[in-house]
Design a protein around this motif. Structure first.
Motif, PDB file in Angstrom:
ATOM      1  N   SER A  70      36.599 115.295 112.290  1.00  0.00           N
ATOM      2  CA  SER A  70      35.928 114.048 111.914  1.00  0.00           C
ATOM      3  C   SER A  70      34.428 114.302 111.906  1.00  0.00           C
ATOM      4  CB  SER A  70      36.254 112.945 112.904  1.00  0.00           C
ATOM      5  OG  SER A  70      37.622 112.635 112.829  1.00  0.00           O
ATOM      6  N   ARG A  71      33.758 113.649 110.977  1.00  0.00           N
ATOM      7  CA  ARG A  71      32.305 113.771 110.877  1.00  0.00           C
ATOM      8  C   ARG A  71      31.667 112.481 111.373  1.00  0.00           C
ATOM      9  NH1 ARG A  71      30.086 117.142 106.657  1.00  0.00           N
ATOM     10  NH2 ARG A  71      28.790 115.360 106.177  1.00  0.00           N
ATOM     11  N   THR A 116      33.670 110.295 107.702  1.00  0.00           N
ATOM     12  CA  THR A 116      34.536 111.073 106.826  1.00  0.00           C
ATOM     13  C   THR A 116      35.150 112.224 107.620  1.00  0.00           C
ATOM     14  OG1 THR A 116      32.743 112.532 106.103  1.00  0.00           O
ATOM     15  CG2 THR A 116      33.143 110.542 104.780  1.00  0.00           C
ATOM     16  N   GLY A 117      36.014 112.967 106.984  1.00  0.00           N
ATOM     17  CA  GLY A 117      36.613 114.132 107.611  1.00  0.00           C
ATOM     18  C   GLY A 117      36.255 115.385 106.821  1.00  0.00           C
ATOM     19  N   GLN A 118      36.053 116.496 107.514  1.00  0.00           N
ATOM     20  CA  GLN A 118      35.747 117.774 106.874  1.00  0.00           C
ATOM     21  C   GLN A 118      36.978 118.663 106.964  1.00  0.00           C
ATOM     22  OE1 GLN A 118      32.732 118.723 105.352  1.00  0.00           O
ATOM     23  NE2 GLN A 118      33.892 120.505 104.675  1.00  0.00           N
ATOM     24  N   VAL A 119      37.270 119.374 105.876  1.00  0.00           N
ATOM     25  CA  VAL A 119      38.414 120.283 105.817  1.00  0.00           C
ATOM     26  C   VAL A 119      37.903 121.676 105.497  1.00  0.00           C
ATOM     27  CG1 VAL A 119      40.570 120.825 104.620  1.00  0.00           C
ATOM     28  CG2 VAL A 119      39.929 118.437 104.999  1.00  0.00           C
ATOM     29  N   TRP A 120      38.393 122.667 106.253  1.00  0.00           N
ATOM     30  CA  TRP A 120      38.108 124.078 105.998  1.00  0.00           C
ATOM     31  C   TRP A 120      39.447 124.781 105.810  1.00  0.00           C
ATOM     32  CZ3 TRP A 120      35.903 121.408 110.070  1.00  0.00           C
ATOM     33  CH2 TRP A 120      34.503 121.252 110.040  1.00  0.00           C
ATOM     34  N   PRO A 142      36.002 117.713 117.997  1.00  0.00           N
ATOM     35  CA  PRO A 142      36.961 118.814 118.140  1.00  0.00           C
ATOM     36  C   PRO A 142      37.549 119.193 116.780  1.00  0.00           C
ATOM     37  CG  PRO A 142      38.035 116.773 118.722  1.00  0.00           C
ATOM     38  CD  PRO A 142      36.596 116.431 118.388  1.00  0.00           C
ATOM     39  N   LEU A 143      37.961 120.428 116.682  1.00  0.00           N
ATOM     40  CA  LEU A 143      38.636 120.933 115.490  1.00  0.00           C
ATOM     41  C   LEU A 143      40.140 120.828 115.702  1.00  0.00           C
ATOM     42  CD1 LEU A 143      36.662 124.228 114.917  1.00  0.00           C
ATOM     43  CD2 LEU A 143      36.633 122.245 113.440  1.00  0.00           C
ATOM     44  N   THR A 144      40.861 120.415 114.695  1.00  0.00           N
ATOM     45  CA  THR A 144      42.318 120.438 114.731  1.00  0.00           C
ATOM     46  C   THR A 144      42.750 121.432 113.665  1.00  0.00           C
ATOM     47  OG1 THR A 144      42.338 118.117 115.369  1.00  0.00           O
ATOM     48  CG2 THR A 144      44.405 119.050 114.573  1.00  0.00           C
TER      49      THR A 144
END
Length: 173
Positions: free
Chosen positions: A157-158, A162-166, A134-136
């Motif tokens: 979360s990937r 790791t975590g991805q940020v946009w 899910p996207l937060t």
């Protein structure tokens, strides 16, 4: 002048007119395409400008953490409003540290990202946000001199831990 000569002349003139008309239509298409797809750094609205990550970070009002990997950014100058995108990867612990100081009032789970943001993220070659679930997401408004800057941030979360940020930001009246 004989009727046969007039007919040849008429056909030649008609062919020349058709060729000029086709060249004119082709030229208009070329000009229109150039207007719709401005070259980078052309300075025209809609052009993706070459800026460094620090300048994009200043525009978005989001600092790029020192431990960020795969940092990507882009900045598009618009007719009235400019638009910037920023994407990077962090460790899960780094993701929590990144979110803590942001002035986001509320984080919420979402399943989509605005199409203008998606276009920007695709332009910079960032991972596709809808595939990360899910996207937060959250956002905030920063006062500016002439215009405010609206910033939207989504994290996910990937599978690799790791975590991805946009991050996307645009001027708003």
């Amino acid at each position: 002048m004989a009727p046969r000569s007039r007919r040849k002349l008429l056909v030649a003139v008609l062919a020349a007119v058709l060729l000029l008309l086709a060249a004119g239509v082709g030229g208009l298409y070329w000009v229109d395409y150039d207007l719709r797809h401005p070259k980078p750094d052309s300075g025209r609205p809609g052009a993706w400008m070459t800026m460094d990550a620090a300048e994009v970070s200043l525009f978005t009002r989001v600092a790029i953490p020192t431990g960020a990997d795969d940092v990507r950014w882009g900045y598009r100058e618009g007719f009235q409003d400019d638009f910037a995108v920023l994407a990077f990867r962090l460790s899960q612990a780094g993701l929590e540290e990144f979110r803590r100081p942001l002035p986001v009032t509320e984080w919420a789970e979402r399943t989509y990202i605005e199409s203008v943001d998606l276009d920007g993220f695709q332009h910079i070659g960032a991972p596709d946000p809808p595939n990360a679930s899910p996207l937060t997401c959250g956002g905030f408004l920063s006062p500016g001199q002439a215009k405010n800057v609206a910033t939207r941030i989504c994290v996910a979360s990937r599978p690799d831990g790791t975590g991805q940020v946009w991050v996307s930001a645009f001027h708003t009246p």
